[in-house]
Design a protein around this motif. Structure first.
Motif, PDB file in Angstrom:
ATOM      1  N   GLU A 191      35.804  62.127  12.175  1.00  0.00           N
ATOM      2  CA  GLU A 191      35.224  63.292  12.857  1.00  0.00           C
ATOM      3  C   GLU A 191      35.431  63.215  14.360  1.00  0.00           C
ATOM      4  O   GLU A 191      35.687  64.229  15.014  1.00  0.00           O
ATOM      5  CB  GLU A 191      33.735  63.397  12.524  1.00  0.00           C
ATOM      6  N   ARG A 192      35.326  61.998  14.901  1.00  0.00           N
ATOM      7  CA  ARG A 192      35.565  61.860  16.359  1.00  0.00           C
ATOM      8  C   ARG A 192      37.021  62.210  16.682  1.00  0.00           C
ATOM      9  O   ARG A 192      37.309  62.860  17.680  1.00  0.00           O
ATOM     10  CB  ARG A 192      35.242  60.426  16.808  1.00  0.00           C
ATOM     11  N   ILE A 209      38.870  64.272  15.053  1.00  0.00           N
ATOM     12  CA  ILE A 209      39.008  65.733  14.940  1.00  0.00           C
ATOM     13  C   ILE A 209      38.408  66.404  16.179  1.00  0.00           C
ATOM     14  O   ILE A 209      38.982  67.341  16.732  1.00  0.00           O
ATOM     15  CB  ILE A 209      38.290  66.236  13.664  1.00  0.00           C
ATOM     16  N   ALA A 210      37.259  65.894  16.636  1.00  0.00           N
ATOM     17  CA  ALA A 210      36.598  66.485  17.806  1.00  0.00           C
ATOM     18  C   ALA A 210      37.517  66.430  19.020  1.00  0.00           C
ATOM     19  O   ALA A 210      37.573  67.364  19.810  1.00  0.00           O
ATOM     20  CB  ALA A 210      35.300  65.745  18.083  1.00  0.00           C
ATOM     21  N   LYS A 213      39.905  70.610  16.463  1.00  0.00           N
ATOM     22  CA  LYS A 213      40.451  71.361  15.338  1.00  0.00           C
ATOM     23  C   LYS A 213      39.333  72.056  14.572  1.00  0.00           C
ATOM     24  O   LYS A 213      38.252  71.510  14.403  1.00  0.00           O
ATOM     25  CB  LYS A 213      41.197  70.401  14.402  1.00  0.00           C
ATOM     26  N   ARG A 214      39.568  73.258  14.111  1.00  0.00           N
ATOM     27  CA  ARG A 214      38.565  73.993  13.346  1.00  0.00           C
ATOM     28  C   ARG A 214      39.060  74.183  11.926  1.00  0.00           C
ATOM     29  O   ARG A 214      40.238  74.296  11.688  1.00  0.00           O
ATOM     30  CB  ARG A 214      38.309  75.361  13.981  1.00  0.00           C
ATOM     31  N   VAL A 215      38.123  74.203  11.040  1.00  0.00           N
ATOM     32  CA  VAL A 215      38.502  74.421   9.646  1.00  0.00           C
ATOM     33  C   VAL A 215      37.735  75.623   9.101  1.00  0.00           C
ATOM     34  O   VAL A 215      36.550  75.782   9.332  1.00  0.00           O
ATOM     35  CB  VAL A 215      38.258  73.152   8.784  1.00  0.00           C
ATOM     36  N   GLU A 216      38.460  76.479   8.448  1.00  0.00           N
ATOM     37  CA  GLU A 216      37.834  77.682   7.898  1.00  0.00           C
ATOM     38  C   GLU A 216      37.360  77.393   6.481  1.00  0.00           C
ATOM     39  O   GLU A 216      38.081  76.811   5.687  1.00  0.00           O
ATOM     40  CB  GLU A 216      38.847  78.817   7.863  1.00  0.00           C
ATOM     41  N   ILE A 217      36.159  77.783   6.210  1.00  0.00           N
ATOM     42  CA  ILE A 217      35.609  77.572   4.869  1.00  0.00           C
ATOM     43  C   ILE A 217      35.351  78.934   4.236  1.00  0.00           C
ATOM     44  O   ILE A 217      34.645  79.756   4.801  1.00  0.00           O
ATOM     45  CB  ILE A 217      34.285  76.802   4.940  1.00  0.00           C
ATOM     46  N   TRP A 229      32.503  79.826   9.378  1.00  0.00           N
ATOM     47  CA  TRP A 229      33.350  78.804   9.975  1.00  0.00           C
ATOM     48  C   TRP A 229      32.538  77.546  10.099  1.00  0.00           C
ATOM     49  O   TRP A 229      31.347  77.596  10.360  1.00  0.00           O
ATOM     50  CB  TRP A 229      33.777  79.219  11.388  1.00  0.00           C
ATOM     51  N   VAL A 230      33.197  76.457   9.934  1.00  0.00           N
ATOM     52  CA  VAL A 230      32.544  75.189  10.206  1.00  0.00           C
ATOM     53  C   VAL A 230      33.396  74.462  11.227  1.00  0.00           C
ATOM     54  O   VAL A 230      34.601  74.313  11.032  1.00  0.00           O
ATOM     55  CB  VAL A 230      32.445  74.333   8.925  1.00  0.00           C
ATOM     56  N   LYS A 231      32.785  74.097  12.331  1.00  0.00           N
ATOM     57  CA  LYS A 231      33.524  73.290  13.287  1.00  0.00           C
ATOM     58  C   LYS A 231      33.219  71.840  12.963  1.00  0.00           C
ATOM     59  O   LYS A 231      32.054  71.458  12.856  1.00  0.00           O
ATOM     60  CB  LYS A 231      33.086  73.611  14.711  1.00  0.00           C
ATOM     61  N   VAL A 232      34.230  71.055  12.802  1.00  0.00           N
ATOM     62  CA  VAL A 232      33.984  69.670  12.434  1.00  0.00           C
ATOM     63  C   VAL A 232      34.135  68.763  13.650  1.00  0.00           C
ATOM     64  O   VAL A 232      34.940  69.037  14.522  1.00  0.00           O
ATOM     65  CB  VAL A 232      34.924  69.198  11.299  1.00  0.00           C
ATOM     66  N   GLY A 233      33.318  67.707  13.676  1.00  0.00           N
ATOM     67  CA  GLY A 233      33.407  66.677  14.688  1.00  0.00           C
ATOM     68  C   GLY A 233      32.585  66.914  15.931  1.00  0.00           C
ATOM     69  O   GLY A 233      33.159  67.150  16.966  1.00  0.00           O
ATOM     70  N   ILE A 243      30.038  67.837  12.748  1.00  0.00           N
ATOM     71  CA  ILE A 243      30.000  69.020  11.900  1.00  0.00           C
ATOM     72  C   ILE A 243      28.753  69.848  12.207  1.00  0.00           C
ATOM     73  O   ILE A 243      27.635  69.347  12.139  1.00  0.00           O
ATOM     74  CB  ILE A 243      30.002  68.600  10.415  1.00  0.00           C
TER      75      ILE A 243
END
Lengths: 388, 56
Positions: A373-374, A376-377, A381-385, B38-42, B44
């Motif tokens: 997660e660090r 990714i931070a 980066k964003r992930v669409e759900i 939307w979910v922003k991870v890191g 979360i």
């Protein structure tokens, strides 16, 4: 409670062509197995379809998985099983998703069985305990001969069917005291070609506490295996134990509230038509053998799920035991497998007998996910759900 | 040096795993079963669902 699936362990054949040293099934407690018919009759299989047909009307169940089990299920004639599969689809598929899986020792699969597996796209679980030496130490036939070479010959026939995408092939392995995680993984994935692994904790309960150093060694092996899998195989290889922990930890982070009570129910159908709590709980001896006598021809699924034993199991599956209160993994781990929490006096209210190893593994995976997660931070980066 | 490289590799692999698994996780219960979120991870952090103009 939301039922995700019903798993029907269908004991097609109650005899086995192996005589594994650690077998939980052929024990003095279960001596009555030899009073039952070796092979399940077609009349019992027909009764099973009536039983499930009523069950899916009585209870909302989206998926029924028929797991052919034993003994050794592939000792049954493939034609008979094919007939059952066809009848099951015809009767049930309009109201429920139907799947078939087979759990085999892989000693011998006839050409007819191979065709059936391919045609029905059956999931296939094969017991493989590791290298030839490791496997042959425990998984022996009635003459004491190891079964590894015969399993490899079967795998040679099954692999092309799996590689063509027709079936999912899973290696099931009991983690013995000598379990070496990375060596096991390399052998089963690199040498034998499995892409799904299910390492299993040995059948134990809290009646006998395991030595702490044994649990720590097992925990270390699993942590080391997790890192190896993460680096070398996590894109293509499924390790069921790891995937379930990763998902549980991530889901908990995503949600402030407790998730819906989702559960997969299961029962075992014996060759004489008896309906029983699934084999996983045979290790909880006093409890297991005091369940109600039910038969597929004379009872309904509602009788099964309304019996006190099943209610206790469902509640124990959905919630961590009191003994886990205060543990930060209580919601994601839920006290490990329910059977491993058993004592005669407290039934399933204890922590898992494998708690020390599970705690090490959960902590380790949590640290790795934090690391990810660090990373990714940093890249924002964003992930669409998609939310249905 | 090799430990640092190994840690970097683990972080990269873990990041991929997190992203992959988030796509697999059933999110119906997280957002209450409607809309698209939307979910922003890191770290979360769930973000409220975005409601398209025509649905308002």
């Amino acid at each position: 409670m939301h039922i995700e699936a019903l798993y029907v362990i269908t004991k097609l054949v109650e005899r086995c062509n192996l005589n594994c040293t650690y077998c939980y099934y052929y024990t003095p407690d279960n001596a009555s197995v030899f009073d039952r018919a070796p092979v399940m009759g077609m009349d019992t299989l027909d009764q099973l379809l009536e039983y499930i047909g009523t069950a899916v009307k009585d209870v909302p169940i989206p998926q029924v998985v028929f797991g052919f089990h034993g003994g050794e299920p592939t000792l049954a004639k493939a034609g008979r099983v094919q007939e059952f599969c066809s009848k099951a689809r015809a009767k049930l598929e309009s109201s429920v998703d139907v799947k078939f899986v087979v759990q085999t020792n892989g000693v011998h699969l006839s050409e007819d069985w191979l065709r059936l597996i391919k045609q029905e796209r059956m999931g296939v679980g094969i017991s493989v305990d590791g290298t030839k030496d490791e496997h042959d130490r425990f998984r022996v036939d009635h003459r004491g001969r190891g079964s590894y070479d015969r399993v490899c010959a079967t795998l040679k026939k099954l692999r092309p069917i799996a590689e063509d995408g027709h079936i999912k092939l899973t290696a099931l392995a009991v983690m013995s005291q000598e379990f070496r995680g990375v060596e096991f993984y390399k052998h089963v994935v690199d040498d034998l070609g499995f892409l799904a692994l299910k390492p299993l904790f040995p059948d134990r309960t809290c009646e006998v506490q395991l030595p702490r150093d044994e649990l720590e060694r097992l925990g270390s092996e699993l942590c080391e295996l997790f890192d190896y899998w993460l680096l070398h195989g996590s894109r293509t290889v499924e390790v069921v134990l790891f995937t379930s922990i990763v998902r549980a930890l991530l889901t908990e982070k995503l949600s402030d509230k407790e998730g819906a009570e989702r559960i997969t129910l299961g029962f075992a159908l014996l060759s004489d038509g008896s309906i029983r709590i699934q084999d996983d709980y045979m290790v909880a001896r006093d409890w297991f053998w005091s369940q109600r006598d039910l038969n597929v021809g004379t009872s309904r699924f509602l009788d099964y799920i309304e019996q006190p034993h099943h209610i206790e199991l469902a509640q124990s599956t959905l919630r961590a035991p009191e003994a886990c209160r205060g543990c930060r993994f209580a919601n994601s781990c839920r006290g490990g497998e329910v059977a491993h929490r058993y004592t005669t006096t407290e039934t399933f209210k204890n922590k898992s007998v494998y708690c020390d190893a599970l705690l090490m593994l959960h902590s380790h995976i949590e640290r790795r996910l934090d690391l990810g997660e660090r990373q990714i931070a940093q890249s924002d980066k964003r992930v669409e759900i998609e939310v249905a | 040096m090799s430990t640092e490289k190994n840690l970097n590799n683990l972080a990269t692999a873990a990041a991929e795993l997190v992203l992959r698994e988030l796509n697999e996780i059933e999110t119906r219960d997280i957002f209450g079963g409607s809309g698209q979120g939307w979910v922003k991870v890191g770290p979360i952090t769930p973000v409220p669902p975005v409601i398209p103009e025509q649905m308002k």
